[in-house]
Design a protein around this motif. Structure first.
Motif, short mmCIF file in Angstrom:
data_model
loop_
_atom_site.label_atom_id
_atom_site.label_comp_id
_atom_site.label_asym_id
_atom_site.label_seq_id
_atom_site.Cartn_x
_atom_site.Cartn_y
_atom_site.Cartn_z
N LYS A 11 15.17 12.09 1.15
CA LYS A 11 13.77 12.42 1.46
C LYS A 11 13.25 11.48 2.53
CE LYS A 11 12.55 14.28 -3.08
NZ LYS A 11 11.62 14.16 -4.25
N GLN A 12 12.42 12.01 3.40
CA GLN A 12 11.86 11.22 4.48
C GLN A 12 10.43 10.79 4.13
OE1 GLN A 12 13.59 10.36 7.50
NE2 GLN A 12 11.96 8.84 7.38
N TYR A 13 10.17 9.49 4.13
CA TYR A 13 8.85 8.97 3.80
C TYR A 13 8.17 8.42 5.05
CZ TYR A 13 10.34 9.32 -1.06
OH TYR A 13 10.78 9.79 -2.27
N GLN A 14 6.85 8.45 5.04
CA GLN A 14 6.08 8.00 6.19
C GLN A 14 5.47 6.61 6.00
OE1 GLN A 14 6.09 9.86 8.98
NE2 GLN A 14 7.43 11.23 7.79
N GLY A 15 5.45 6.13 4.76
CA GLY A 15 4.83 4.83 4.51
C GLY A 15 5.21 4.29 3.14
N LEU A 16 4.58 3.18 2.78
CA LEU A 16 4.90 2.50 1.54
C LEU A 16 3.61 2.19 0.78
CD1 LEU A 16 7.00 0.99 -0.29
CD2 LEU A 16 6.51 -1.04 1.08
N ILE A 17 3.61 2.52 -0.52
CA ILE A 17 2.48 2.18 -1.38
C ILE A 17 2.83 0.93 -2.20
CG2 ILE A 17 1.07 2.94 -3.33
CD1 ILE A 17 1.45 5.80 -2.38
N VAL A 18 1.99 -0.08 -2.11
CA VAL A 18 2.17 -1.31 -2.87
C VAL A 18 1.12 -1.33 -3.98
CG1 VAL A 18 2.25 -3.83 -2.80
CG2 VAL A 18 3.01 -2.49 -0.82
N HIS A 19 1.57 -1.24 -5.23
CA HIS A 19 0.69 -1.17 -6.40
C HIS A 19 0.68 -2.52 -7.10
CE1 HIS A 19 -0.07 0.75 -10.63
NE2 HIS A 19 -1.06 0.01 -10.22
#
Length: 250
Positions: A11-19
């Motif tokens: 899968k291609q992701y556009q960004g990163l979520i930091v929780h």
């Protein structure tokens, strides 16, 4: 950059979520360091394709984020405040948790505690789900694993009281005499005064107040329930009310 250029699990992701969770605990331990932490990461928060989620207590934004204008200025989104789950929602959440944890080859599982137990703990802990789950764990730890069945409310409260009794012995290191006095207080529905305790245990009232009552009072185990003239009558605090149910069984 790596995430944006390389597929992950096809899968291609556009960004990163930091929780980042549990800021309530961090603030309670060292609030100035939490404020300083946000000053230190201010520039990082503005990196493209990075999305941060910070989970904290009420007034988290005003007490920590909003303290320094340089940090506050980059938080353009309105902070979201979530109301605590209702009693029905807590019970439903518990059911869904059991369903998700169920093994694939199990058709029916045994519920650890009844809805009445969850309902009681909801009121007991003012809806705090972390405390509710902790109390359920304490109850289960006191329950024998033989012939497992759902624990009902009449069983759960004394078990929670037993856990509290054992914890008091470990944390306060109370003596046998202090335990006897605590038993007397817990058994009294209307509270007891120092004079009565002094007569029963043949102790001076000054010793009762200083040596026997003080550690229990400072630990939040007992409190003044009522006054009659100059006499103060002591009983269990709400937090330690399960002790009453446990002591009635021993």
């Amino acid at each position: 950059a790596f995430i944006a250029k390389h597929p992950i699990a096809r899968k291609q992701y556009q960004g990163l979520i930091v929780h980042m969770n549990n800021f309530d605990v961090a603030i309670e331990q060292d609030k100035p360091r939490v404020i300083h932490f946000f000053q230190e990461i201010r520039d990082l928060l503005q990196a493209p394709d990075l999305y941060f989620l910070f989970i904290g207590p009420k007034h988290f934004f005003s007490d920590v984020i909003g303290v320094h204008p340089r940090v506050k200025s980059i938080f353009t989104q309105t902070n979201i405040q979530l109301e605590p789950l209702s009693k029905k929602e807590i019970i439903k959440t518990f059911e869904e948790r059991m369903e998700l944890l169920k093994s694939a080859n199990i058709k029916q599982y045994i519920r650890p505690v009844s809805d009445e137990v969850i309902s009681f703990l909801y009121d007991f802990h003012n809806g705090d789900i972390r405390s509710i789950m902790a109390s359920i764990n304490h109850v289960l730890a006191q329950y024998p694993p033989i012939a497992p069945r759902t624990i009902e409310l009449r069983q759960a409260i004394p078990l929670l009281g037993h856990w509290q009794w054992e914890e008091l012995g470990r944390t306060l290191h109370i003596t046998d005499e202090q335990k006897e006095i605590l038993v007397r207080i817990a058994k009294s529905p209307d509270g007891v005064n120092q004079k009565t305790i002094g007569e029963l245990f043949k102790k001076a009232q000054a010793n009762i107040s200083g040596y026997y009552f003080r550690p229990l009072r400072e630990a939040g185990v007992i409190e003044i329930k009522r006054k009659q003239g100059r006499e103060k009558y002591w009983g269990l605090t709400k937090e330690f009310e399960p002790l009453h149910a446990y002591i009635q069984t021993v």
